[in-house]
Design an enzyme around this catalytic site. Structure first.
Site, PDB file in Angstrom:
ATOM      1  N   VAL A  34     -89.637 -48.634  72.401  1.00 61.18           N
ATOM      2  CA  VAL A  34     -90.947 -48.137  71.968  1.00 61.18           C
ATOM      3  C   VAL A  34     -90.938 -48.094  70.442  1.00 61.18           C
ATOM      4  CG1 VAL A  34     -92.595 -46.235  72.063  1.00 61.18           C
ATOM      5  CG2 VAL A  34     -91.192 -46.780  74.080  1.00 61.18           C
ATOM      6  N   VAL A  36     -93.374 -48.610  66.667  1.00 61.60           N
ATOM      7  CA  VAL A  36     -94.596 -48.829  65.899  1.00 61.60           C
ATOM      8  C   VAL A  36     -94.163 -48.994  64.442  1.00 61.60           C
ATOM      9  CG1 VAL A  36     -96.784 -47.848  65.092  1.00 61.60           C
ATOM     10  CG2 VAL A  36     -96.099 -47.571  67.471  1.00 61.60           C
ATOM     11  N   GLY A  45     -98.585 -42.515  62.364  1.00 58.12           N
ATOM     12  CA  GLY A  45     -99.421 -41.406  61.929  1.00 58.12           C
ATOM     13  C   GLY A  45    -100.907 -41.671  62.058  1.00 58.12           C
ATOM     14  N   GLY A  64    -102.236 -42.612  65.139  1.00 54.63           N
ATOM     15  CA  GLY A  64    -102.577 -42.500  66.554  1.00 54.63           C
ATOM     16  C   GLY A  64    -102.321 -43.771  67.353  1.00 54.63           C
ATOM     17  N   GLY A  73     -99.356 -45.241  68.066  1.00 56.79           N
ATOM     18  CA  GLY A  73     -98.249 -45.071  69.010  1.00 56.79           C
ATOM     19  C   GLY A  73     -98.711 -44.353  70.266  1.00 56.79           C
ATOM     20  N   TYR A 113     -93.308 -37.402  72.416  1.00 56.12           N
ATOM     21  CA  TYR A 113     -93.396 -37.741  73.835  1.00 56.12           C
ATOM     22  C   TYR A 113     -93.858 -36.545  74.677  1.00 56.12           C
ATOM     23  CZ  TYR A 113     -91.193 -42.102  72.538  1.00 56.12           C
ATOM     24  OH  TYR A 113     -90.920 -43.316  71.957  1.00 56.12           O
TER      25      TYR A 113
END
Length: 154
Positions: free
Chosen positions: A90, A92, A98, A100, A102, A133
């Protein structure tokens, strides 16, 4: 599907299709992960149940044609295709963290798995991203379940 649109660019979410192993490795290196063997990464991508990705597309002056695209986020998913799925790699791009993206990438990936009636989704996470998470709905050690690992002895 388009996630964010601007006059000269847009960010799109994609499931499946070709994903460039060198772009994946460049992305993972940007987030500080150790370099991996590109051939093994290629095999991991090919043997995954699903790969989801975010791309930033540069648009032509008329705002229509895609002139270029850059991988800015991805998730690799393994699964038994019925009950369980595990999210791997996972990532980004730090330039886009920062914003949004992800969270959006995770939610769209989870939504796709749920549509396939896969309801147990797991992942492995570094301590510094556990809170991220948790906000999405992941729980650490649910019902006392612990992950166990086997490694060859050296």
């Amino acid at each position: 599907s388009v996630i964010v649109e601007a006059e000269d660019s847009r960010i799109v979410f994609r499931i499946g299709g070709f994903i460039n192993v060198h772009e994946v490795e460049a992305l993972t290196e940007k987030v500080g992960w150790p370099k991996r063997n590109p051939h093994k990464v290629k095999l991991a991508l090919e043997n995954s149940f699903m790969v989801t990705a975010l791309y930033k597309q540069a648009l032509g002056e008329d705002g229509g044609d895609v002139e270029s695209e850059k991988l800015i986020g991805c998730i690799r998913v393994t699964s038994d295709t019925v009950f369980n799925a595990t999210l791997w790699d996972v990532t980004v791009d730090p330039e886009y963290q920062g914003e949004g993206l992800g969270k959006t990438l995770m939610e769209m990936t989870i939504r796709k798995l749920c549509r396939l009636d896969i309801r147990t989704i797991s992942l492995f996470a570094e301590p510094d991203v556990l809170q991220f998470y948790r906000k999405i709905g992941f729980r650490q050690d649910p019902q006392g379940i612990r992950a166990m690992f086997w490694y060859p002895r050296r």
